[in-house]
Design a protein around this motif. Structure first.
Motif, PDB file in Angstrom:
ATOM      1  N   ILE A 202      11.532   0.943  -4.079  1.00 38.34           N
ATOM      2  CA  ILE A 202      11.250   1.448  -2.518  1.00 38.34           C
ATOM      3  C   ILE A 202      10.227   1.865  -2.156  1.00 38.34           C
ATOM      4  N   ALA A 203       9.189   2.282  -3.454  1.00 35.58           N
ATOM      5  CA  ALA A 203       7.694   2.251  -2.936  1.00 35.58           C
ATOM      6  C   ALA A 203       7.088   1.701  -2.382  1.00 35.58           C
ATOM      7  N   LYS A 204       7.649  -0.474  -3.486  1.00 36.18           N
ATOM      8  CA  LYS A 204       6.573  -1.313  -2.738  1.00 36.18           C
ATOM      9  C   LYS A 204       7.326  -1.820  -1.523  1.00 36.18           C
ATOM     10  N   ALA A 205       8.177  -1.175  -1.040  1.00 33.88           N
ATOM     11  CA  ALA A 205       8.900  -1.552   0.369  1.00 33.88           C
ATOM     12  C   ALA A 205       7.398  -0.380   1.380  1.00 33.88           C
ATOM     13  N   VAL A 206       7.485   1.091   1.430  1.00 35.36           N
ATOM     14  CA  VAL A 206       7.051   1.703   1.778  1.00 35.36           C
ATOM     15  C   VAL A 206       4.988   1.099   2.064  1.00 35.36           C
ATOM     16  N   ASP A 207       4.853   1.052   0.585  1.00 34.86           N
ATOM     17  CA  ASP A 207       3.221   0.293   0.970  1.00 34.86           C
ATOM     18  C   ASP A 207       2.599  -1.082   1.379  1.00 34.86           C
ATOM     19  N   ASP A 208       4.339  -1.521   1.250  1.00 31.93           N
ATOM     20  CA  ASP A 208       4.196  -3.273   2.097  1.00 31.93           C
ATOM     21  C   ASP A 208       4.789  -2.547   4.046  1.00 31.93           C
ATOM     22  N   PHE A 209       4.591  -1.781   4.157  1.00 28.45           N
ATOM     23  CA  PHE A 209       4.704  -1.296   5.721  1.00 28.45           C
ATOM     24  C   PHE A 209       3.437  -0.541   6.216  1.00 28.45           C
ATOM     25  N   HIS A 210       2.870  -0.044   4.926  1.00 31.07           N
ATOM     26  CA  HIS A 210       1.537   0.601   5.718  1.00 31.07           C
ATOM     27  C   HIS A 210       0.520   0.020   5.059  1.00 31.07           C
ATOM     28  N   ALA A 211       0.765  -1.603   4.295  1.00 33.54           N
ATOM     29  CA  ALA A 211      -0.036  -2.256   4.354  1.00 33.54           C
ATOM     30  C   ALA A 211      -0.395  -3.333   5.705  1.00 33.54           C
ATOM     31  N   SER A 212       0.786  -3.243   6.320  1.00 32.80           N
ATOM     32  CA  SER A 212       1.123  -4.186   7.561  1.00 32.80           C
ATOM     33  C   SER A 212       0.728  -3.856   9.136  1.00 32.80           C
ATOM     34  N   TRP A 213       0.951  -2.480   8.551  1.00 31.33           N
ATOM     35  CA  TRP A 213       0.083  -0.975   9.465  1.00 31.33           C
ATOM     36  C   TRP A 213      -1.441  -1.477   9.861  1.00 31.33           C
ATOM     37  N   GLN A 214      -1.862  -0.970   8.975  1.00 31.46           N
ATOM     38  CA  GLN A 214      -3.796  -1.422   8.406  1.00 31.46           C
ATOM     39  C   GLN A 214      -4.136  -2.319   9.080  1.00 31.46           C
ATOM     40  N   GLN A 215      -3.695  -3.768   8.947  1.00 38.00           N
ATOM     41  CA  GLN A 215      -4.111  -4.913   9.232  1.00 38.00           C
ATOM     42  C   GLN A 215      -4.135  -4.840  10.906  1.00 38.00           C
ATOM     43  N   VAL A 216      -2.859  -3.951  11.046  1.00 38.61           N
ATOM     44  CA  VAL A 216      -3.346  -4.383  13.341  1.00 38.61           C
ATOM     45  C   VAL A 216      -4.099  -2.972  13.593  1.00 38.61           C
ATOM     46  N   TYR A 217      -3.983  -2.183  13.306  1.00 39.58           N
ATOM     47  CA  TYR A 217      -4.386  -0.623  13.520  1.00 39.58           C
ATOM     48  C   TYR A 217      -5.744  -0.006  13.314  1.00 39.58           C
ATOM     49  N   GLY A 218      -5.747  -0.499  11.173  1.00 40.46           N
ATOM     50  CA  GLY A 218      -6.326  -0.315  10.860  1.00 40.46           C
ATOM     51  C   GLY A 218      -6.878   1.645  10.298  1.00 40.46           C
ATOM     52  N   ASP A 219      -7.175   2.771  10.394  1.00 37.81           N
ATOM     53  CA  ASP A 219      -7.312   3.422   9.501  1.00 37.81           C
ATOM     54  C   ASP A 219      -6.710   4.463  10.709  1.00 37.81           C
ATOM     55  N   LYS A 220      -6.379   3.842  11.629  1.00 36.25           N
ATOM     56  CA  LYS A 220      -5.192   4.869  12.895  1.00 36.25           C
ATOM     57  C   LYS A 220      -3.714   5.407  12.444  1.00 36.25           C
ATOM     58  N   THR A 221      -3.672   6.440  13.235  1.00 35.66           N
ATOM     59  CA  THR A 221      -2.306   6.317  13.191  1.00 35.66           C
ATOM     60  C   THR A 221      -1.525   6.788  14.367  1.00 35.66           C
ATOM     61  N   LEU A 222       0.167   6.782  14.101  1.00 33.48           N
ATOM     62  CA  LEU A 222       0.112   7.218  15.214  1.00 33.48           C
ATOM     63  C   LEU A 222       0.052   8.142  16.133  1.00 33.48           C
ATOM     64  N   LEU A 223      -0.303   9.034  15.627  1.00 27.34           N
ATOM     65  CA  LEU A 223      -0.954  10.036  17.019  1.00 27.34           C
ATOM     66  C   LEU A 223      -2.368   9.307  17.312  1.00 27.34           C
ATOM     67  N   ASP A 224      -2.820   8.664  16.532  1.00 31.48           N
ATOM     68  CA  ASP A 224      -4.097   8.181  17.288  1.00 31.48           C
ATOM     69  C   ASP A 224      -4.567   7.375  18.527  1.00 31.48           C
ATOM     70  N   LEU A 225      -2.931   7.052  18.449  1.00 29.98           N
ATOM     71  CA  LEU A 225      -2.680   5.816  19.896  1.00 29.98           C
ATOM     72  C   LEU A 225      -1.857   6.091  21.308  1.00 29.98           C
TER      73      LEU A 225
END
Length: 225
Positions: A202-225
């Motif tokens: 479970i932890a790995k899946a969550v980490d993978d999602f974060h990594a994928s997001w950062q590859q596209v949007y960097g340190d921005k969150t959904l609230l920053d978009l």
């Protein structure tokens, strides 16, 4: 379906109801012993304050004979309120007390159930919940899933208002099996619920999602978009 916490620890209860869809709290003398609560009713009242009146509280008698069981039930109700579920072991004297209390409108949880016939007798006596001791049954070579399936099937076939409350678990697999076999409710130690959510996969899946997001949007969150 329902999920209850099988604990009398105030911190565990507070954390549990903040995280999980908890419908009630079950206690027994062994659980109370772990808390070393000298003021029994004071501790039970603290639990009631934490869970509110929208969740059920199940408190067990310690007497063995029917007249004493009823007297203890009356004491529990007078101290903790009429909505409290009285837990009574399914013995001959216990069955007598379950029937008499149920006839008076008292909500009873029949406990220490190991066999289908115990459950049937408790249902016929008016119990609202049948607490089946899953792991303890396995330890003495009783087929716990079979008993749960039989009791659940009987309740469904007869449109009974009673529910199978599976208890006494040692691992997450036992909980999921109990639900799958027809238990409408399980009461579980908070540590087991935590175990079910804290797995490396479970932890790995969550980490993978974060990594994928950062590859596209960097340190921005959904609230920053």
């Amino acid at each position: 379906m329902e999920l209850m916490l099988d604990t009398a620890n105030l911190e565990e209860i507070q954390r549990g109801i903040s995280l999980y869809p908890i419908s009630g709290v079950t206690t027994n003398p062994s659980i109370i012993k772990e808390e070393r609560a000298q003021d029994f009713f004071g501790h039970m009242k603290s639990i009631r304050t934490l869970i509110g009146h929208q969740r059920s509280l199940h408190v067990q008698v310690v007497a063995d004979a029917c007249p004493s069981i009823i007297s203890e039930a009356e004491k529990i109700l007078s101290e903790l309120g009429d909505e409290t579920f009285i837990k009574i072991p399914v013995t001959e004297e216990g069955l007598k007390a379950i029937r008499l209390l149920s006839e008076r409108g008292v909500s009873v949880t029949a406990t220490a159930v190991y066999t289908t016939i115990q459950g049937i007798l408790a249902m016929l006596s008016g119990a609202r919940y049948i607490a089946v001791y899953y792991n303890r049954m396995l330890n003495i070579d009783i087929d716990a899933p079979k008993v749960i399936k039989e009791l659940s099937g009987l309740l469904w076939a007869n449109a009974g208002c009673c529910q199978v409350l599976a208890a006494s678990f040692k691992n997450v697999s036992e909980i999921t099996t109990a639900y799958a076999q027809g238990a409408s409710c399980c009461t579980v130690a908070p540590s087991l619920l935590s175990t079910g959510l804290h797995m490396p996969s479970i932890a790995k899946a969550v980490d993978d999602f974060h990594a994928s997001w950062q590859q596209v949007y960097g340190d921005k969150t959904l609230l920053d978009l």
